[in-house]
Design a protein around this motif. Structure first.
Motif, PDB file in Angstrom:
ATOM      1  N   ILE A  63       0.831  -1.210   0.000  1.00  0.00           N
ATOM      2  CA  ILE A  63       0.000   0.000   0.000  1.00  0.00           C
ATOM      3  C   ILE A  63       0.861   1.255   0.000  1.00  0.00           C
ATOM      4  CG2 ILE A  63      -1.633   1.350   1.374  1.00  0.00           C
ATOM      5  CD1 ILE A  63      -2.915  -1.264   2.244  1.00  0.00           C
ATOM      6  N   SER A  64       1.881   1.297   0.855  1.00  0.00           N
ATOM      7  CA  SER A  64       2.695   2.510   0.960  1.00  0.00           C
ATOM      8  C   SER A  64       3.457   2.799  -0.320  1.00  0.00           C
ATOM      9  CB  SER A  64       3.674   2.378   2.135  1.00  0.00           C
ATOM     10  OG  SER A  64       4.568   1.296   1.923  1.00  0.00           O
ATOM     11  N   ASN A  65       3.964   1.750  -0.965  1.00  0.00           N
ATOM     12  CA  ASN A  65       4.766   1.976  -2.162  1.00  0.00           C
ATOM     13  C   ASN A  65       3.938   2.048  -3.438  1.00  0.00           C
ATOM     14  OD1 ASN A  65       7.861   1.831  -1.523  1.00  0.00           O
ATOM     15  ND2 ASN A  65       6.876   0.325  -0.213  1.00  0.00           N
ATOM     16  N   SER A  66       2.688   1.639  -3.373  1.00  0.00           N
ATOM     17  CA  SER A  66       1.834   1.693  -4.556  1.00  0.00           C
ATOM     18  C   SER A  66       0.923   2.905  -4.574  1.00  0.00           C
ATOM     19  CB  SER A  66       0.976   0.427  -4.654  1.00  0.00           C
ATOM     20  OG  SER A  66       1.790  -0.714  -4.741  1.00  0.00           O
ATOM     21  N   LEU A  67       0.506   3.364  -3.388  1.00  0.00           N
ATOM     22  CA  LEU A  67      -0.455   4.457  -3.317  1.00  0.00           C
ATOM     23  C   LEU A  67       0.129   5.752  -2.759  1.00  0.00           C
ATOM     24  CD1 LEU A  67      -3.558   2.468  -1.994  1.00  0.00           C
ATOM     25  CD2 LEU A  67      -2.902   2.949  -4.354  1.00  0.00           C
ATOM     26  N   ILE A  68       1.172   5.648  -1.947  1.00  0.00           N
ATOM     27  CA  ILE A  68       1.747   6.855  -1.325  1.00  0.00           C
ATOM     28  C   ILE A  68       3.040   7.252  -2.017  1.00  0.00           C
ATOM     29  CG2 ILE A  68       2.571   7.879   0.826  1.00  0.00           C
ATOM     30  CD1 ILE A  68       0.807   5.880   2.330  1.00  0.00           C
ATOM     31  N   PHE A  69       4.028   6.370  -1.997  1.00  0.00           N
ATOM     32  CA  PHE A  69       5.312   6.651  -2.643  1.00  0.00           C
ATOM     33  C   PHE A  69       5.303   6.027  -4.034  1.00  0.00           C
ATOM     34  CE2 PHE A  69       6.050   6.225   1.965  1.00  0.00           C
ATOM     35  CZ  PHE A  69       6.394   7.533   2.242  1.00  0.00           C
ATOM     36  N   THR A  70       4.477   6.559  -4.906  1.00  0.00           N
ATOM     37  CA  THR A  70       4.231   5.901  -6.187  1.00  0.00           C
ATOM     38  C   THR A  70       5.420   5.960  -7.128  1.00  0.00           C
ATOM     39  OG1 THR A  70       3.232   7.949  -6.993  1.00  0.00           O
ATOM     40  CG2 THR A  70       1.758   6.300  -6.082  1.00  0.00           C
ATOM     41  N   LEU A  71       6.139   7.073  -7.148  1.00  0.00           N
ATOM     42  CA  LEU A  71       7.223   7.206  -8.127  1.00  0.00           C
ATOM     43  C   LEU A  71       8.359   6.222  -7.875  1.00  0.00           C
ATOM     44  CD1 LEU A  71       8.316   8.600 -10.604  1.00  0.00           C
ATOM     45  CD2 LEU A  71       9.305  10.351  -9.127  1.00  0.00           C
ATOM     46  N   PRO A  72       8.945   6.180  -6.647  1.00  0.00           N
ATOM     47  CA  PRO A  72      10.010   5.189  -6.439  1.00  0.00           C
ATOM     48  C   PRO A  72       9.489   3.786  -6.241  1.00  0.00           C
ATOM     49  CG  PRO A  72       9.633   6.391  -4.411  1.00  0.00           C
ATOM     50  CD  PRO A  72       8.756   7.031  -5.462  1.00  0.00           C
ATOM     51  N   GLY A  73       8.188   3.645  -5.907  1.00  0.00           N
ATOM     52  CA  GLY A  73       7.669   2.331  -5.569  1.00  0.00           C
ATOM     53  C   GLY A  73       7.606   1.365  -6.725  1.00  0.00           C
ATOM     54  N   THR A  74       7.497   1.886  -7.954  1.00  0.00           N
ATOM     55  CA  THR A  74       7.355   0.978  -9.086  1.00  0.00           C
ATOM     56  C   THR A  74       8.638   0.218  -9.388  1.00  0.00           C
ATOM     57  OG1 THR A  74       7.877   2.789 -10.614  1.00  0.00           O
ATOM     58  CG2 THR A  74       5.556   2.376 -10.143  1.00  0.00           C
ATOM     59  N   ARG A  75       9.786   0.815  -9.103  1.00  0.00           N
ATOM     60  CA  ARG A  75      11.046   0.155  -9.434  1.00  0.00           C
ATOM     61  C   ARG A  75      11.999   0.061  -8.252  1.00  0.00           C
ATOM     62  NH1 ARG A  75      12.884   0.024 -14.614  1.00  0.00           N
ATOM     63  NH2 ARG A  75      14.600  -1.146 -13.708  1.00  0.00           N
ATOM     64  N   GLY A  76      11.896   0.999  -7.317  1.00  0.00           N
ATOM     65  CA  GLY A  76      12.911   1.051  -6.281  1.00  0.00           C
ATOM     66  C   GLY A  76      12.488   0.490  -4.941  1.00  0.00           C
ATOM     67  N   SER A  77      11.690   1.253  -4.189  1.00  0.00           N
ATOM     68  CA  SER A  77      11.394   0.885  -2.806  1.00  0.00           C
ATOM     69  C   SER A  77      10.750  -0.484  -2.687  1.00  0.00           C
ATOM     70  CB  SER A  77      10.484   1.943  -2.175  1.00  0.00           C
ATOM     71  OG  SER A  77      11.125   3.203  -2.182  1.00  0.00           O
ATOM     72  N   LEU A  78       9.684  -0.731  -3.442  1.00  0.00           N
ATOM     73  CA  LEU A  78       9.008  -2.021  -3.357  1.00  0.00           C
ATOM     74  C   LEU A  78       9.914  -3.145  -3.827  1.00  0.00           C
ATOM     75  CD1 LEU A  78       6.401  -3.523  -2.711  1.00  0.00           C
ATOM     76  CD2 LEU A  78       5.679  -3.155  -5.061  1.00  0.00           C
ATOM     77  N   PHE A  79      10.660  -2.887  -4.885  1.00  0.00           N
ATOM     78  CA  PHE A  79      11.548  -3.899  -5.450  1.00  0.00           C
ATOM     79  C   PHE A  79      12.554  -4.366  -4.402  1.00  0.00           C
ATOM     80  CE2 PHE A  79      15.327  -5.276  -7.665  1.00  0.00           C
ATOM     81  CZ  PHE A  79      14.841  -6.062  -8.678  1.00  0.00           C
ATOM     82  N   HIS A  80      13.180  -3.435  -3.716  1.00  0.00           N
ATOM     83  CA  HIS A  80      14.234  -3.805  -2.779  1.00  0.00           C
ATOM     84  C   HIS A  80      13.674  -4.181  -1.408  1.00  0.00           C
ATOM     85  CE1 HIS A  80      17.453  -2.756  -5.522  1.00  0.00           C
ATOM     86  NE2 HIS A  80      16.847  -1.620  -5.782  1.00  0.00           N
ATOM     87  N   SER A  81      12.598  -3.523  -0.974  1.00  0.00           N
ATOM     88  CA  SER A  81      12.041  -3.833   0.342  1.00  0.00           C
ATOM     89  C   SER A  81      11.420  -5.220   0.383  1.00  0.00           C
ATOM     90  CB  SER A  81      10.984  -2.793   0.726  1.00  0.00           C
ATOM     91  OG  SER A  81      11.549  -1.508   0.808  1.00  0.00           O
ATOM     92  N   SER A  82      10.996  -5.711  -0.775  1.00  0.00           N
ATOM     93  CA  SER A  82      10.348  -7.027  -0.792  1.00  0.00           C
ATOM     94  C   SER A  82      11.309  -8.154  -0.452  1.00  0.00           C
ATOM     95  CB  SER A  82       9.724  -7.290  -2.167  1.00  0.00           C
ATOM     96  OG  SER A  82      10.720  -7.324  -3.176  1.00  0.00           O
ATOM     97  N   ILE A  83      12.600  -7.870  -0.383  1.00  0.00           N
ATOM     98  CA  ILE A  83      13.554  -8.903   0.010  1.00  0.00           C
ATOM     99  C   ILE A  83      13.263  -9.396   1.421  1.00  0.00           C
ATOM    100  CG2 ILE A  83      15.285  -7.340   0.993  1.00  0.00           C
ATOM    101  CD1 ILE A  83      15.955 -10.490  -1.130  1.00  0.00           C
TER     102      ILE A  83
END
Length: 243
Positions: A63-83
């Protein structure tokens, strides 16, 4: 930008976020087994509290990386945080395979569940290794030609400190001390150069945008002298403040 265009971009980013969640922690083909395990464990009172932190973290991350931090969430934050989900997803996948085999055995009496679990587990490990090897081929190829850094290492004195867009690569291939070019205008770059004893600046496709005019020759700076160029690379000597 109109509202319809904005919504289209947001939907696209959300789809990328979903794809990241499916492809990274679940390796795509393991997602059904992960879902089966989560549903099964959540129905049991004894295991519900145990898996709840992982579920809360995964939902909050998405939710945070898809709806709030949308710009970095598509490639950066979600990608790396999902580890952080990997230890859970791999455990869920293993459990899900066992649960799926046990369910299939109730429909197929001729199945031998314990033997089938070993076969499917081994098969999925092989598939995961093949996928990992295949996907890693693209990341193993360097974005830049190492020969560029070899040439720079031969052109400048061994005691030189070079500022470059890809400082780790330059240091690795040339052995020269290197620091990254700041994403700033030329005057700020030179301040950093003076502070860290930089004697040369290498600009190529990794150059910061504020240095485009210097790189393209549209403007000149008295403290930067072009000493070598090849293809899209430019090597400048840093002159002292007195020229």
């Amino acid at each position: 930008m109109g509202r319809s265009e904005y919504l289209a971009i947001e939907n696209s980013r959300n789809l990328v976020s979903v794809a990241n969640v499916v492809a990274i922690p679940g390796l795509i083909f393991l997602v059904p087994f992960i879902v089966v395990a989560i549903l099964s464990f959540y129905r049991r009172v004894t295991t519900r509290l145990f898996i709840r932190p992982a579920i809360i973290f995964a939902v909050a991350l998405f939710i945070s990386n898809s709806l709030i931090f949308t710009l970095p969430g598509t490639r950066g934050s979600l990608f790396h945080s999902s580890i952080a989900l990997w230890p859970w997803s791999t455990a869920f996948a293993a459990a899900g395979i066992g649960l799926a085999v046990d369910w299939a055995a109730t429909k197929l009496p001729h199945w031998q569940p314990e033997r089938a679990k070993k076969i499917f587990s081994s098969l999925f490990i092989i598939v995961a290794l093949i996928m990992t090897f295949y996907l890693a081929q693209g990341s193993l190829k360097p974005d830049e030609d190492p020969e560029l850094y070899h040439q720079v290492g031969q052109l400048v004195p061994p005691s030189s400190v070079v500022m470059a867009g890809n400082a780790p690569a330059l240091n690795y291939y040339s052995g020269l001390p290197a620091i990254s070019v700041p994403n700033e205008a030329v005057d700020s770059v030179l301040l950093a150069a003076d502070r860290f004893g930089v004697t040369y600046v290498l600009l190529n496709q990794n150059r910061p945008k504020p240095l485009d005019d210097i790189y393209q020759g549209k403007i000149a700076h008295p403290r930067l002298s072009l000493v070598w160029s090849s293809g899209d690379a430019r090597l400048y000597k840093v002159n002292n403040p007195a020229g």
